[in-house]
Design a protein around this motif. Structure first.
Motif, PDB file in Angstrom:
ATOM      1  N   HIS A   1       9.098   9.581  -4.268  1.00  0.00           N
ATOM      2  CA  HIS A   1       8.320   8.804  -5.232  1.00  0.00           C
ATOM      3  C   HIS A   1       9.216   8.135  -6.269  1.00  0.00           C
ATOM      4  CE1 HIS A   1       4.920  11.021  -3.516  1.00  0.00           C
ATOM      5  NE2 HIS A   1       4.132  10.137  -4.114  1.00  0.00           N
ATOM      6  N   LYS A   2      10.253   8.842  -6.691  1.00  0.00           N
ATOM      7  CA  LYS A   2      11.159   8.255  -7.677  1.00  0.00           C
ATOM      8  C   LYS A   2      11.942   7.096  -7.082  1.00  0.00           C
ATOM      9  CE  LYS A   2      14.768   9.474 -10.994  1.00  0.00           C
ATOM     10  NZ  LYS A   2      15.610  10.570 -11.544  1.00  0.00           N
ATOM     11  N   ARG A   3      12.335   7.242  -5.820  1.00  0.00           N
ATOM     12  CA  ARG A   3      13.137   6.204  -5.164  1.00  0.00           C
ATOM     13  C   ARG A   3      12.324   4.943  -4.888  1.00  0.00           C
ATOM     14  NH1 ARG A   3      14.127   8.811  -0.995  1.00  0.00           N
ATOM     15  NH2 ARG A   3      12.892   7.745   0.579  1.00  0.00           N
ATOM     16  N   THR A   4      11.105   5.111  -4.404  1.00  0.00           N
ATOM     17  CA  THR A   4      10.310   3.943  -3.997  1.00  0.00           C
ATOM     18  C   THR A   4       9.622   3.256  -5.165  1.00  0.00           C
ATOM     19  OG1 THR A   4       8.362   5.339  -3.555  1.00  0.00           O
ATOM     20  CG2 THR A   4       9.870   4.910  -1.715  1.00  0.00           C
ATOM     21  N   LYS A   5       9.318   4.039  -6.229  1.00  0.00           N
ATOM     22  CA  LYS A   5       8.602   3.484  -7.395  1.00  0.00           C
ATOM     23  C   LYS A   5       7.389   2.663  -6.959  1.00  0.00           C
ATOM     24  CE  LYS A   5      12.296   3.477 -10.807  1.00  0.00           C
ATOM     25  NZ  LYS A   5      13.177   4.399 -10.047  1.00  0.00           N
ATOM     26  N   GLY A   6       6.555   3.303  -6.185  1.00  0.00           N
ATOM     27  CA  GLY A   6       5.357   2.647  -5.681  1.00  0.00           C
ATOM     28  C   GLY A   6       5.378   2.586  -4.165  1.00  0.00           C
ATOM     29  N   LYS A   7       4.315   3.078  -3.532  1.00  0.00           N
ATOM     30  CA  LYS A   7       4.279   3.134  -2.061  1.00  0.00           C
ATOM     31  C   LYS A   7       3.696   1.889  -1.425  1.00  0.00           C
ATOM     32  CE  LYS A   7       2.753   7.202  -3.038  1.00  0.00           C
ATOM     33  NZ  LYS A   7       2.051   8.494  -3.040  1.00  0.00           N
ATOM     34  N   VAL A   8       3.175   0.991  -2.238  1.00  0.00           N
ATOM     35  CA  VAL A   8       2.676  -0.292  -1.735  1.00  0.00           C
ATOM     36  C   VAL A   8       3.221  -1.402  -2.613  1.00  0.00           C
ATOM     37  CG1 VAL A   8       0.575   0.549  -0.624  1.00  0.00           C
ATOM     38  CG2 VAL A   8       0.547   0.040  -3.067  1.00  0.00           C
ATOM     39  N   LYS A   9       3.557  -2.521  -1.989  1.00  0.00           N
ATOM     40  CA  LYS A   9       4.060  -3.685  -2.725  1.00  0.00           C
ATOM     41  C   LYS A   9       3.370  -4.941  -2.210  1.00  0.00           C
ATOM     42  CE  LYS A   9       8.709  -2.085  -3.992  1.00  0.00           C
ATOM     43  NZ  LYS A   9       8.510  -0.640  -3.734  1.00  0.00           N
ATOM     44  N   THR A  10       3.399  -5.992  -3.028  1.00  0.00           N
ATOM     45  CA  THR A  10       2.799  -7.268  -2.641  1.00  0.00           C
ATOM     46  C   THR A  10       3.893  -8.223  -2.170  1.00  0.00           C
ATOM     47  OG1 THR A  10       1.039  -6.987  -4.274  1.00  0.00           O
ATOM     48  CG2 THR A  10       1.403  -9.203  -3.417  1.00  0.00           C
ATOM     49  N   TYR A  11       3.705  -8.782  -0.993  1.00  0.00           N
ATOM     50  CA  TYR A  11       4.654  -9.746  -0.450  1.00  0.00           C
ATOM     51  C   TYR A  11       3.938 -11.066  -0.161  1.00  0.00           C
ATOM     52  CZ  TYR A  11       7.993  -5.946   0.180  1.00  0.00           C
ATOM     53  OH  TYR A  11       8.855  -4.894  -0.044  1.00  0.00           O
ATOM     54  N   PRO A  12       4.641 -12.208  -0.285  1.00  0.00           N
ATOM     55  CA  PRO A  12       4.002 -13.507  -0.007  1.00  0.00           C
ATOM     56  C   PRO A  12       3.672 -13.672   1.465  1.00  0.00           C
ATOM     57  CG  PRO A  12       6.350 -13.797  -0.365  1.00  0.00           C
ATOM     58  CD  PRO A  12       6.049 -12.376  -0.711  1.00  0.00           C
ATOM     59  N   SER A  13       2.609 -14.392   1.745  1.00  0.00           N
ATOM     60  CA  SER A  13       2.207 -14.663   3.129  1.00  0.00           C
ATOM     61  C   SER A  13       2.702 -16.024   3.603  1.00  0.00           C
ATOM     62  CB  SER A  13       0.680 -14.591   3.250  1.00  0.00           C
ATOM     63  OG  SER A  13       0.065 -15.505   2.373  1.00  0.00           O
ATOM     64  N   LEU A  14       3.402 -16.734   2.726  1.00  0.00           N
ATOM     65  CA  LEU A  14       3.994 -18.031   3.115  1.00  0.00           C
ATOM     66  C   LEU A  14       5.256 -18.267   2.307  1.00  0.00           C
ATOM     67  CD1 LEU A  14       3.174 -20.028   0.552  1.00  0.00           C
ATOM     68  CD2 LEU A  14       0.967 -20.004   1.689  1.00  0.00           C
TER      69      LEU A  14
ATOM     70  N   GLY B   1      -0.872   6.484  -2.163  1.00  0.00           N
ATOM     71  CA  GLY B   1      -0.759   7.060  -0.828  1.00  0.00           C
ATOM     72  C   GLY B   1      -1.882   6.614   0.081  1.00  0.00           C
ATOM     73  N   LYS B   2      -3.092   6.557  -0.461  1.00  0.00           N
ATOM     74  CA  LYS B   2      -4.236   6.129   0.351  1.00  0.00           C
ATOM     75  C   LYS B   2      -4.147   4.632   0.662  1.00  0.00           C
ATOM     76  CE  LYS B   2      -7.146   9.936  -1.127  1.00  0.00           C
ATOM     77  NZ  LYS B   2      -8.396  10.435  -1.725  1.00  0.00           N
ATOM     78  N   CYS B   3      -3.635   3.859  -0.280  1.00  0.00           N
ATOM     79  CA  CYS B   3      -3.422   2.433  -0.017  1.00  0.00           C
ATOM     80  C   CYS B   3      -2.394   2.245   1.095  1.00  0.00           C
ATOM     81  CB  CYS B   3      -2.959   1.718  -1.286  1.00  0.00           C
ATOM     82  SG  CYS B   3      -4.223   1.591  -2.573  1.00  0.00           S
ATOM     83  N   LEU B   4      -1.377   3.088   1.092  1.00  0.00           N
ATOM     84  CA  LEU B   4      -0.365   3.047   2.153  1.00  0.00           C
ATOM     85  C   LEU B   4      -1.000   3.358   3.507  1.00  0.00           C
ATOM     86  CD1 LEU B   4       2.672   2.905   2.979  1.00  0.00           C
ATOM     87  CD2 LEU B   4       2.764   5.370   2.527  1.00  0.00           C
ATOM     88  N   ILE B   5      -1.864   4.362   3.534  1.00  0.00           N
ATOM     89  CA  ILE B   5      -2.566   4.727   4.770  1.00  0.00           C
ATOM     90  C   ILE B   5      -3.410   3.557   5.261  1.00  0.00           C
ATOM     91  CG2 ILE B   5      -4.384   6.194   5.726  1.00  0.00           C
ATOM     92  CD1 ILE B   5      -1.724   7.632   5.469  1.00  0.00           C
ATOM     93  N   TYR B   6      -4.132   2.922   4.359  1.00  0.00           N
ATOM     94  CA  TYR B   6      -4.963   1.773   4.739  1.00  0.00           C
ATOM     95  C   TYR B   6      -4.123   0.661   5.361  1.00  0.00           C
ATOM     96  CZ  TYR B   6      -9.656   2.911   3.010  1.00  0.00           C
ATOM     97  OH  TYR B   6     -10.910   3.435   2.854  1.00  0.00           O
TER      98      TYR B   6
ATOM     99  N   ALA C   1      -4.792  -2.780   0.443  1.00  0.00           N
ATOM    100  CA  ALA C   1      -5.523  -1.929  -0.500  1.00  0.00           C
ATOM    101  C   ALA C   1      -4.731  -1.804  -1.800  1.00  0.00           C
ATOM    102  CB  ALA C   1      -5.747  -0.546   0.117  1.00  0.00           C
ATOM    103  N   PHE C   2      -5.456  -1.856  -2.925  1.00  0.00           N
ATOM    104  CA  PHE C   2      -4.820  -1.816  -4.233  1.00  0.00           C
ATOM    105  C   PHE C   2      -5.434  -0.695  -5.063  1.00  0.00           C
ATOM    106  CE2 PHE C   2      -4.987  -6.150  -2.639  1.00  0.00           C
ATOM    107  CZ  PHE C   2      -3.648  -6.506  -2.661  1.00  0.00           C
ATOM    108  N   PRO C   3      -4.597   0.158  -5.671  1.00  0.00           N
ATOM    109  CA  PRO C   3      -5.137   1.257  -6.482  1.00  0.00           C
ATOM    110  C   PRO C   3      -5.710   0.749  -7.797  1.00  0.00           C
ATOM    111  CG  PRO C   3      -2.748   1.219  -6.647  1.00  0.00           C
ATOM    112  CD  PRO C   3      -3.129   0.159  -5.644  1.00  0.00           C
TER     113      PRO C   3
END
Length: 414
Positions: A12-25, A91-96, A104-106
């Protein structure tokens, strides 16, 4: 809990968030920028202003959900803490995303009442195509789920309510096949009357179960049990048991199935001797089960299961195997809500995801990373919504399966 906690903390400390937003274009030219940002965004906004449903076609709304919590039901914590809920929701957003390709966004809320959560969810619906309620106290979660499902026209689900209930029922269907028993003929004892327990009992009743005994922290749910919540009291009316609520063994006596959704070591080993021949024992408490699966087998259980998927336990039943597929199917056909029939069909999809040749007492659930589970569940849920007339974007049979497979694994099914 049988895992190295320091490794989880380091991750958790290394990733600082298990979901991130990336551009689609990509933005490479001024024309790209003009089309994607200003003034191009206003062209799409103009279309949507004339028909709000166009937001599903011209934005990412149709594949986006919020996972919403106020942190009032977190394993191991006594006090409500929405800040502590964030790693769980991530974690649940990562699963989704990994298991359903859903963005999925917390959303952690500093909210105390059901009304605050309900109103907040209503206000954020223009952004997403669905909502998942999570880690909310059972005292309010049923009310929140019910009111949002009746007032919104997007699917509102809850992994805490539906995830384990659907996975459990799917596993039970396979277990009953092995021992040669029918759901309508058996007695089921459910230990634990919280969100998962009540949701499981309701689903089993809808599927045709006729005899269920449920136990809360004070005893059996009967009309004479004075220690019941509103939801428990309503369920007690449906179960209509005429026994002493304090006679715990009456719930287990002659039961064919014992389901634990309670706490560590809640089952005395000799309980299994009170059950019918070829008993099925699902000890699903977290982080440790009501009885060790190996001990349950030693005491005579024909089939056992637990939720300890991170160990070498047999028949691990995990809610994360099913809730991405439920939402995937609902989003793809734009289901207006989540119905009981959709959940029953999801359980069918889960049960059928295991290879018939592999079905055995020690193998009643598909592998954790099975590539069949999400596509099958999504297809089953989507078709159920279409049949019920609540799908705003009905699709042909097998279309959702094929689309989901392509989303997750990158190959077309021909």
């Amino acid at each position: 809990m049988l895992m190295e906690w320091h490794r989880a903390i380091e991750l958790h400390k290394r990733t600082k968030g298990k979901v991130k937003t990336y551009p689609s274009l990509r933005l490479r030219t001024k024309d790209d920028l003009a089309c994607a940002y200003f003034p191009g965004s206003y062209a799409a906004a103009d279309l949507i202003s004339k028909n709000n449903d166009a937001s599903f076609e011209y934005t990412g709304r149709g594949n986006s959900i919020f996972v919403v919590s106020n942190g009032s039901s977190i394993l191991g914590l006594k006090e409500q803490d929405p800040f502590a809920a964030l790693p769980i929701l991530e974690g649940k957003c990562l699963i989704y995303k990994v298991f359903g390709d859903i963005n999925a966004f917390p959303l952690c809320l500093e909210a105390k009442s059901a009304e605050e959560i309900i109103e907040t969810c209503k206000l954020i619906t223009p952004t997403v195509g669905g909502i998942n309620l999570s880690n909310i106290s059972s005292l309010t979660s049923f009310e929140i789920l019910r009111k949002l499902q009746s007032s919104l026209d997007i699917p509102v689900s809850s992994d805490d309510h539906y995830g384990i209930a659907v996975a459990l029922f799917g596993a039970l269907k396979n277990a009953l096949r092995i021992v040669g028993k029918d759901l309508s003929d058996i007695k089921i004892a459910i230990w634990g009357a919280g969100k998962a327990g009540i949701s499981t009992a309701r689903l089993l009743l809808s599927a045709g179960a006729n005899r269920i005994a449920m136990v809360n922290s004070h005893g059996i749910l009967t009309k004479t049990n004075p220690y019941m919540s509103k939801e428990q009291a309503e369920l007690a009316e449906r179960l209509d048991l005429n026994v002493d609520y304090q006679d715990i063994k009456a719930a287990i006596s002659q039961a064919d199935v014992l389901i634990g959704l309670s706490t560590k070591d809640a089952f005395e080993p000799d309980y299994i001797k009170l059950m019918n021949q070829d008993p099925i024992v699902f000890a699903l408490a977290l982080p440790e089960p009501e009885i060790n699966p190996a001990l349950a087998k030693e005491k005579g259980a024909a089939i056992v299961a637990s939720s300890l998927y991170w160990t070498t336990t047999i028949n691990p039943i995990a809610s994360f195997q099913v809730y991405p597929g439920i939402m995937r199917g609902a989003l793809d056909v734009r289901a207006a809500t989540i119905t009981t029939n959709m959940l029953l069909r999801a359980a069918d999809g889960f049960a059928q995801s295991i290879d018939e040749k592999r079905l055995s007492p020690d193998n009643i659930v598909p592998p954790l990373f099975s590539d069949e589970v999400t596509p099958r569940i999504a297809e089953a849920v989507a078709q159920a919504a279409i049949e019920e007339g609540i799908a705003l974007n009905p699709l042909p049979k097998n279309k959702v399966y094929a689309q989901t497979w392509e989303r997750l694994f990158g190959g077309r099914i021909i």
